[in-house]
Design an enzyme around this catalytic site. Structure first.
Site, PDB file in Angstrom:
ATOM      1  CG  ASN A   1      36.115  29.827  28.279  1.00  0.00           C
ATOM      2  OD1 ASN A   1      36.773  29.120  28.750  1.00  0.00           O
ATOM      3  ND2 ASN A   1      34.621  29.219  27.887  1.00  0.00           N
TER       4      ASN A   1
ATOM      5  CD  GLU B   1      38.489  27.943  24.667  1.00  0.00           C
ATOM      6  OE1 GLU B   1      38.894  27.288  25.865  1.00  0.00           O
ATOM      7  OE2 GLU B   1      37.621  27.763  24.392  1.00  0.00           O
TER       8      GLU B   1
HETATM    9  C1  6PG Z   1      36.870  24.571  28.261  1.00  0.00           C
HETATM   10  C2  6PG Z   1      36.403  25.247  27.223  1.00  0.00           C
HETATM   11  C3  6PG Z   1      34.762  25.018  27.015  1.00  0.00           C
HETATM   12  C4  6PG Z   1      34.099  25.815  25.997  1.00  0.00           C
HETATM   13  C5  6PG Z   1      34.582  25.599  24.655  1.00  0.00           C
HETATM   14  C6  6PG Z   1      33.568  26.197  23.680  1.00  0.00           C
HETATM   15  O1  6PG Z   1      37.636  25.413  28.898  1.00  0.00           O
HETATM   16  O2  6PG Z   1      36.870  23.470  28.338  1.00  0.00           O
HETATM   17  O3  6PG Z   1      36.493  26.633  27.347  1.00  0.00           O
HETATM   18  O4  6PG Z   1      34.245  25.446  28.379  1.00  0.00           O
HETATM   19  O5  6PG Z   1      32.757  25.757  26.304  1.00  0.00           O
HETATM   20  O6  6PG Z   1      35.756  25.971  24.376  1.00  0.00           O
HETATM   21  O7  6PG Z   1      33.492  27.299  23.596  1.00  0.00           O
HETATM   22  P1  6PG Z   1      32.862  28.185  22.288  1.00  0.00           P
HETATM   23  O8  6PG Z   1      31.731  27.299  22.070  1.00  0.00           O
HETATM   24  O9  6PG Z   1      32.287  29.433  23.003  1.00  0.00           O
HETATM   25  O10 6PG Z   1      33.803  28.497  21.436  1.00  0.00           O
END
Ligand code: 6PG
Length: 471
Positions: free
Chosen positions: A188, A191
Site C-alpha cells: 500500500n 500504491e
Molecule cells: C488493495 C488496496 C486496499 C486499500 C485501498 C484504499 O490492495 O486492494 O490497497 O487494501 O484499502 O487502496 O487505501 P486508502 O484508503 O488508504 O487510500
C-alpha cells in the site's frame, strides 16, 4: 449440505468478504458466511442459490457448519472490529482451529493477536488481500503470514482463489508472525507513491499543457502499452473517459480535490522511519494527501501569486516524452524504496522474506501489478540479498538513462509553479545515492558544536568531540 461440512467460514460480508466467498465457491469449496448485518446475510443468501454456500444467521450456526479443525477468515475493518470478532470466537472454538485476518490490520496488532490466540491454543494468520472488489471476486494477490502449518491448511484454497499469472498463483507463504500484513502494508505504501506520481503527471499535462480529459485518457492508454504498463496507469486512463451521471461533465472534473486515506500508507512510512530506511516517495505521497485535504488553507494561501502555474512555452511533444521517462524512473525508485523497506523489515523482524517471490505474487491481482515487477523478480532472482534495486545493473542503468528527463520535468514543473513532490523527491533520492559526497559532515559539525554529539573523522577511527569555541 449437512453440518460440519463447510471448508471455510467467512466473517464479514462487505464488498471484499462477499466477493471472496463467491470466488472460493467458484473453485468448488463449500463456504459459509456470516455478518452481524442481517441485510448482508440476506444478500449472500440470494447469491448462494445452486452453490455450496451457506449464509449463516448467527455465529453459532457458522461455527457449527464448519469442518473440524475449523478455518475461519475475517474480512472486517481493521482495529476494534477485528478484536471484537476474535473475542466472540475464542470461547466458541476448539484447540487447533484457525482464524485468519484478511483485512488491512497493523502488523503490530497482528503480532499481539498471534500471541493472544496461541495462549488459547488457536492458530492465527495475518493475510494481506489486494485487488479491491474485482480482485476479491476473480483473483486477488494474497499475502499470507503466520505459522507454516496454518498456511499448509489453507494453501489449496488460496492457490485456487488467487489471480494466476503464467499459470502461477499470486500467493505464497511469506513468513512467520505478521509477515503477511507487513508485506501488504508496504504494498500500500508503494500504491500511494505510484498514485502520487501519476497524479503529478496529470497536473503537468492538464495545467502546463492544457490537455483535455480525452487527450489525457489517450496518453495514459498509450503509456500503459509500454514500459509504464500497470493497473494504476490503466485505470487512470479509464477514469478520464467516465461521464458524470448528474451533469454532462466528466466525473473526474466533478470530484473534490481532497485525497483521503485509511492509513496503511502512513503506517508504511512510519515504519520505514523506525527502521532508519529512506522511503521518501512513500512519505511524500502521504504528506501530499494531507496537503490536498487542507483545502481551506490552500484556498486562503492561493491569494498570492505563486503556485498558480502558467502554460508551458517550450516544445510540447518533447515535454510529454520526457514526462513519460521521468514517471518511469520515479516509479522504479518508488518500488525500489518499497523493496528496500521489505528487506530491512525482514532483517529486523526475522520474517525471512523472499523478495523474488513477493515480486512474483504482485504481478497479478493486486493494485500495484505492473510490467516492471517481472524485471524486479529477475533482479532478486539473480541476487537474493539486494538491499537496493539500484545495485542491480539493469535498474541502475534504466534510471540513469532517464535521469536527464526527470531533471528536465522537475525543473519545468518548478518554473511553472506546479508542485511535483513525488517526482522531485525521487530525483533527489537518486542524486543522493549516486553522490559520493554528501554535506552530512556539516550536520555532524553542527551537532557536535551545539550539543557535543561527537563526529567521526576521515583519517582516524573513533569518535571525536571538539571544543568549537576554542579557536
Ligand atoms: C488493495 C488496496 C486496499 C486499500 C485501498 C484504499 O490492495 O486492494 O490497497 O487494501 O484499502 O487502496 O487505501 P486508502 O484508503 O488508504 O487510500
Amino acid at each position: 449440505l449437512k453440518e460440519q461440512t463447510y471448508g471455510l467460514g467467512m466473517i464479514g460480508l462487505g464488498v471484499m468478504g462477499r466477493n471472496l466467498v463467491l470466488n472460493i465457491s467458484d473453485h468448488g469449496l463449500a463456504v459459509a458466511g456470516y455478518d452481524k448485518d442481517w441485510d448482508k446475510v440476506q444478500e449472500l443468501r440470494k447469491e448462494a442459490q445452486e452453490r455450496k454456500i451457506k449464509a449463516a444467521e448467527n455465529l453459532e450456526e457458522l461455527i457449527g457448519s464448519l469442518r473440524v479443525p475449523r478455518t475461519i477468515m475475517m474480512l472486517v475493518p481493521a482495529g476494534g472490529p477485528v478484536d471484537s470478532v476474535i473475542g466472540d470466537l475464542i470461547p466458541r472454538l476448539e484447540p487447533g482451529d484457525l482464524i485468519i485476518d484478511g483485512g488491512n490490520s497493523h502488523f503490530r496488532d497482528t503480532d499481539a493477536r498471534l500471541k493472544r490466540l496461541a495462549e488459547n491454543k488457536l492458530l492465527y494468520m495475518g493475510v494481506g488481500v489486494s485487488g479491491g472488489e474485482k480482485g476479491a471476486r476473480y483473483g486477488p494477490s494474497i499475502m499470507p503470514g503466520g505459522r507454516e502449518e496454518a498456511y499448509a491448511r489453507v494453501r489449496p484454497i488460496f492457490e485456487a482463489a488467487a489471480a494466476q499469472v503464467e499459470k502461477e498463483p499470486c500467493v505464497t507463504y511469506l513468513g512467520p508472525g505478521s509477515a503477511g500484513h507487513y508485506v501488504k502494508m508496504v504494498h500500500n505504501g508503494i500504491e500511494y507513491g505510484v498514485m502520487q506520481l501519476i497524479a503529478e503527471s496529470y497536473h503537468i499535462l492538464k495545467q502546463g499543457l492544457g490537455l483535455s480529459d480525452d487527450e489525457l485518457s489517450d496518453l495514459f492508454a498509450e503509456w500503459n502499452q509500454k514500459e509504464l504498463n500497470g493497473y494504476l496507469m490503466e485505470i487512470s486512463s479509464e477514469i478520464f473517459k467516465h461521464r458524470d451521471e448528474k451533469t454532462e461533465n466528466r466525473l473526474i472534473d466533478m470530484i473534490l480535490d481532497e485525497a483521503r486515506q485509511k492509513g496503511t500508507g502512513r503506517w508504511s512510512a512510519q515504519d520505514a522511519l523506525e527502521l532508519e530506511l529512506p522511503a521518501p516517495n512513500i512519505d511524500i505521497a502521504v504528506a501530499a494527501r494531507y496537503i490536498s485535504a487542507r483545502s481551506d488553507e490552500r484556498r486562503a494561501i492561493s491569494g498570492s501569486d505563486i503556485g498558480h502555474g502558467t502554460a508551458f512555452g517550450g516544445d510540447r511533444k518533447s515535454l510529454v516524452a520526457y514526462l513519460r521517462e521521468a514517471v518511469y524512473a520515479a516509479t522504479i525508485l518508488t518500488y525500489s524504496q518499497g523493496f528496500s523497506q521489505l528487506k530491512a523489515a525482514s532483517d529486523a523482524y526475522d520474517y525471512g522474506l523472499n523478495l523474488e517471490e513477493i515480486a512474483r505474487i504482485w504481478r497479478g491481482g493486486c493494485i500495484i501489478r505492473a510490467a516492471l515487477l517481472n524485471d524486479i523478480r529477475r533482479a532478486f532472482h539473480e541476487k537474493k540479498e539486494l538491499s537496493n534495486l539500484l545495485l542491480d545493473a539493469t535498474f541502475e542503468e534504466r534510471v540513469e538513462k532517464r535521469l536527464e528527463s526527470l531533471r528536465f520535468v522537475v525543473g519545468t514543473a518548478v518554473n511553472l509553479g506546479i508542485p511535483v513532490p513525488g517526482l522531485g523527491v525521487a530525483l533527489s533520492y537518486m542524486d543522493s545515492f549516486r553522490s559520493p559526497w554528501l554535506p552530512a559532515n556539516l550536520i555532524q559539525a553542527q551537532r557536535d558544536l551545539f550539543g557535543a554529539h561527537t563526529y567521526e573523522r576521515k583519517d582516524e577511527k573513533g569518535v571525536f568531540h571538539t571544543d568549537w569555541e576554542k579557536g
